[in-house]
Design an enzyme around this catalytic site. Structure first.
Site, PDB file in Angstrom:
ATOM      1  N   HIS A  58      39.915 -28.874 112.423  1.00 63.11           N
ATOM      2  CA  HIS A  58      38.898 -29.917 112.360  1.00 63.11           C
ATOM      3  C   HIS A  58      38.022 -29.822 113.609  1.00 63.11           C
ATOM      4  O   HIS A  58      38.450 -29.310 114.648  1.00 63.11           O
ATOM      5  CB  HIS A  58      39.549 -31.295 112.298  1.00 63.11           C
ATOM      6  N   GLU A  60      37.152 -31.988 115.817  1.00 67.82           N
ATOM      7  CA  GLU A  60      37.715 -32.626 117.010  1.00 67.82           C
ATOM      8  C   GLU A  60      38.835 -31.795 117.622  1.00 67.82           C
ATOM      9  O   GLU A  60      38.927 -31.682 118.848  1.00 67.82           O
ATOM     10  CB  GLU A  60      38.229 -34.040 116.670  1.00 67.82           C
ATOM     11  N   CYS A  88      40.056 -38.429 111.813  1.00 60.64           N
ATOM     12  CA  CYS A  88      41.176 -38.590 110.888  1.00 60.64           C
ATOM     13  C   CYS A  88      42.454 -38.845 111.704  1.00 60.64           C
ATOM     14  O   CYS A  88      42.442 -38.734 112.940  1.00 60.64           O
ATOM     15  CB  CYS A  88      41.326 -37.334 110.036  1.00 60.64           C
ATOM     16  N   CYS A  91      43.346 -35.909 114.103  1.00 60.72           N
ATOM     17  CA  CYS A  91      42.423 -35.812 115.239  1.00 60.72           C
ATOM     18  C   CYS A  91      42.598 -36.991 116.189  1.00 60.72           C
ATOM     19  O   CYS A  91      42.530 -36.824 117.411  1.00 60.72           O
ATOM     20  CB  CYS A  91      40.987 -35.717 114.736  1.00 60.72           C
TER      21      CYS A  91
END
Length: 161
Positions: A58, A60, A88, A91
């Site tokens: 992801h 992040e 999410c 993250c």
């Protein structure tokens, strides 16, 4: 602009959004992120899940890894992360582990859910005891595994985090 936001906050968020748009044009997920310290961008990235076949890639997570490598530390205290979307659960956990002090986001998790990125199921699973989760969880060899925890606890050669 809210009371605690500056022109630089807007600039950094615009960069995170720009990264998300560039990534969509490449066929990737619509997520971008930058990490800033002392009003300087340390790292920037986008979602690379499908590009590198890594479900943890992801935006992040990628940007935290890049900033930590650049600073040569796992402690990103004093940094701000700007994410094109509310982080999410994975993250968010990484943000806390990295000790990032401020998160600024644009799209909400509800916005993401509307286009097929649903975090609500994960949040629901986290709050359940392991035996009640949708994925099977089994505990095995706890006593043997505790030896590593005891060794770490007693070690004079450890870096706490």
């Amino acid at each position: 602009m809210s009371d605690n936001m500056s022109d630089n906050d807007t600039l950094f968020m615009k960069r995170a959004i720009e990264l998300s748009l560039e990534n969509v044009k490449k066929g990737g997920g619509p997520f971008g992120a930058v990490i800033v310290r002392k009003e300087e961008i340390l790292a920037e990235s986008c979602n690379l899940v499908t590009a590198i076949n890594d479900p943890t890639a992801h935006a992040e997570i990628n940007v935290i890894r890049e900033a930590a490598r650049k600073l040569k530390t796992f402690d990103l205290s004093g940094c701000v992360i700007y994410a094109s979307c509310e982080p999410c659960p994975m993250c968010l956990g990484a943000i806390y582990w990295a000790r990032i002090g401020k998160v600024v986001f644009a799209n909400t998790s509800s916005d993401a859910q509307k286009i097929g990125f649903a975090d609500s199921q994960i949040y629901s699973e986290i709050s359940r005891p392991p035996k009640e989760r949708n994925i099977e969880f089994r505990q095995l060899l706890r006593e043997e595994a505790l030896k590593a925890f005891k060794a770490w606890e007693e070690s004079d050669n450890k870096t706490e985090y």
